[in-house]
Design an enzyme around this catalytic site. Structure first.
Site, mmCIF file in Angstrom:
data_model
loop_
_atom_site.group_PDB
_atom_site.id
_atom_site.type_symbol
_atom_site.label_atom_id
_atom_site.label_comp_id
_atom_site.label_asym_id
_atom_site.label_seq_id
_atom_site.Cartn_x
_atom_site.Cartn_y
_atom_site.Cartn_z
ATOM 1 N N ASP A 17 0.960 -1.182 -0.010
ATOM 2 C CA ASP A 17 0.024 0.005 -0.033
ATOM 3 C C ASP A 17 1.202 1.361 -0.176
ATOM 4 O OD1 ASP A 17 -2.367 -1.615 0.184
ATOM 5 O OD2 ASP A 17 -2.499 -1.632 2.129
ATOM 6 N N LYS A 68 -11.224 -5.992 -6.401
ATOM 7 C CA LYS A 68 -12.628 -5.901 -5.949
ATOM 8 C C LYS A 68 -13.503 -5.681 -7.387
ATOM 9 C CE LYS A 68 -11.312 -4.667 -1.378
ATOM 10 N NZ LYS A 68 -9.964 -4.223 -1.449
ATOM 11 N N ILE A 72 -20.966 -5.604 -15.028
ATOM 12 C CA ILE A 72 -21.489 -6.633 -15.653
ATOM 13 C C ILE A 72 -20.556 -7.862 -16.015
ATOM 14 C CG2 ILE A 72 -23.060 -4.691 -16.736
ATOM 15 C CD1 ILE A 72 -21.596 -4.995 -19.289
ATOM 16 N N THR A 121 -13.784 -4.831 5.907
ATOM 17 C CA THR A 121 -13.251 -4.914 7.249
ATOM 18 C C THR A 121 -13.476 -3.476 7.915
ATOM 19 O OG1 THR A 121 -10.786 -4.869 6.720
ATOM 20 C CG2 THR A 121 -11.843 -6.851 7.231
ATOM 21 N N GLY A 211 -0.532 -4.735 6.035
ATOM 22 C CA GLY A 211 0.037 -3.376 5.505
ATOM 23 C C GLY A 211 0.904 -2.811 6.244
#
Length: 235
Positions: A17, A68, A72, A121, A211
């Site tokens: 990250d 994520k 469609i 989360t 992370g």
């Protein structure tokens, strides 16, 4: 049936990250052989991270692409096909039935495993209510887990708080990948459902995504090794 890695080092996934490839590459070099598995999310993916993923895979590392996906069916399938060509190990999609079906079908025969994100989360009961959901976190996670398993998903992304309940629901058939991991004494940050590495493993998690406790550590390699050691003795 999925298999939990026997090497505890393979169960730690470090989230890259950081804003650019230069910083990510520096971190990977610092971590060296202490980390075998990396996660690349939005921030880095859109700043050259997908090319870096190929380099990591070429160097013998495993890569989890955390995008994520949710769109469609045809669009999701095309995205899955592109990620599969990179040689990535995991790819996330949101746990909506049409999205999961398209992703699972597109991944067949590629070696890419699809993980469904149940509930982020960073969400708690109040967040779900604000978004219009009538179910609480635990019930929504359970509902989506059952749907994911029926569709043929490879694993679930869930908080460690839900891991034990999910393991009871899905058995050993799906991998449980758990973010929101914070070693004792670490800052919680923007996560609302967190747990220590040992407790997460005991709850049934197969992989831990970490992370900031590593990326922002004064000594990232020592931080990673400490978490691996905790995984090794957890039951």
């Amino acid at each position: 049936m999925t298999q939990t890695p026997t090497n505890p080092r393979e169960r730690l996934i470090v989230a890259l990250d950081v804003p650019d490839v230069a910083q990510a590459s520096k971190l990977v070099a610092t971590l060296d052989d202490s980390v075998l598995f990396y996660k690349i999310g939005y921030q880095l993916a859109y700043a050259g991270g997908l090319s870096m993923a190929q380099d990591l895979i070429g160097a013998g590392k495993k890569v989890f692409i955390d995008l994520k996906l949710h769109d469609i069916g045809n669009t999701v399938a095309s995205g899955v096909a592109s990620i599969a060509k990179l040689g990535a190990t995991f790819l996330t999609v949101h746990a909506y039935p049409q999205t999961m079906k398209a992703a699972v079908e597109a991944s067949r025969g590629t070696g890419l495993k699809i993980l469904a994100v149940t509930v982020l989360t960073s969400y708690d009961e109040a967040d779900l209510k604000e978004a219009g959901y009538s179910l609480g976190v635990a019930d929504l996670v359970a509902q989506r887990a059952r749907q994911a398993q029926a569709i043929g998903i490879d694993g679930l992304v869930c908080s460690a708080e839900e891991a034990a309940n999910l393991r009871a629901i899905v058995g050993e058939g799906l991998s449980l990948v758990t973010p929101g991991i914070r070693p004792a004494g670490s800052a919680v940050g923007d996560q609302k459902r967190v747990m220590t590495p040992a407790r997460a493993i005991a709850a049934g998690a197969d992989y831990l995504v970490v992370g900031r406790p590593i990326v922002a550590a004064t000594d990232p390699k020592s931080a990673a090794n400490a978490i691996v050691a905790e995984i090794a003795v957890a039951h």
